[in-house]
Design a protein around this motif. Sequence first.
Motif, PDB file in Angstrom:
ATOM      1  N   UNK A 259       0.841  -1.110  -0.001  1.00 50.36           N
ATOM      2  CA  UNK A 259       0.117   0.029  -0.070  1.00 50.36           C
ATOM      3  C   UNK A 259       0.772   1.258  -0.092  1.00 50.36           C
ATOM      4  N   UNK A 260       1.933   1.105   0.887  1.00 48.51           N
ATOM      5  CA  UNK A 260       2.680   2.588   0.705  1.00 48.51           C
ATOM      6  C   UNK A 260       3.560   2.600  -0.608  1.00 48.51           C
ATOM      7  N   UNK A 261       3.842   1.710  -0.971  1.00 49.05           N
ATOM      8  CA  UNK A 261       4.644   1.754  -2.424  1.00 49.05           C
ATOM      9  C   UNK A 261       3.657   2.480  -3.309  1.00 49.05           C
ATOM     10  N   UNK A 262       2.297   1.864  -3.285  1.00 50.53           N
ATOM     11  CA  UNK A 262       1.474   2.538  -4.284  1.00 50.53           C
ATOM     12  C   UNK A 262       1.065   3.983  -4.063  1.00 50.53           C
ATOM     13  N   UNK A 263       0.706   4.161  -2.719  1.00 51.22           N
ATOM     14  CA  UNK A 263       0.622   5.699  -2.295  1.00 51.22           C
ATOM     15  C   UNK A 263       1.868   6.447  -2.921  1.00 51.22           C
ATOM     16  N   UNK A 264       3.014   6.019  -2.429  1.00 50.21           N
ATOM     17  CA  UNK A 264       4.206   6.872  -2.703  1.00 50.21           C
ATOM     18  C   UNK A 264       4.024   7.115  -4.141  1.00 50.21           C
ATOM     19  N   UNK A 265       3.958   6.235  -5.297  1.00 53.33           N
ATOM     20  CA  UNK A 265       4.006   6.168  -6.302  1.00 53.33           C
ATOM     21  C   UNK A 265       2.873   7.521  -7.016  1.00 53.33           C
TER      22      UNK A 265
END
Length: 209
Positions: free
Chosen positions: A18-24
């Motif tokens: 989730x964090x990676x997707x949000x960061x992207x």
Amino acid sequence: GAAMAHGHGPGRCRCCGEEAAERGAAWGLYLRIDRQRLQCLNERREGSGATVFRPWEERRDRSQFVESDDDEELLFNIPFTGSVKLKGVIVMGEDDGTHPAEMRLFRNIPHMSFDDTAKEPEQTFSLSRDPLGELEYPTKIARFSNVYHLSMHFPKNFGAETTKIFYIGLKGEWTEAHRHEVTICNYEASANPADHKLEQITPQTHFIS
């Protein structure tokens, strides 16, 4: 508080991606660049400057980069398709002398040339070598809250003859520019139907800066 339980300890959401997707998603301003009018001055290969503005997930694609030509300077003129609040920048290069060492940001000065870079920038950053695209440079948001055109000047690197940049990430918020819509409608209405070239042009390129 039971409804809040997520099955992870605090800060451990990384494992669900989730964090990676949000960061992207946060680094999505590249989608708001008017690519027809994007310029990179002193690029060795024409059009290569545009390739460094791409999805955050693709930042480590080393096949796409821009290299300077005559000296180590690079200057990007980046028009947006609306108004942007710029919050952060990532600049990724090689772990060597070609990595830019300084970044100067100017707002709302379309078609800047190297002569114009003598002006005082809104903000200047000393850059560290960042081969993995991990360092985020936060902007002074008050100065970059209504940006329709961003110029990025890289005046020097860490000692090589040319500068190489693989990825530039722009983080922030985008708002649609309503002031241009009238211009677009009028232009479309008065366009000559026999002029077929207009069909290939996206509406963003119509307004006159």
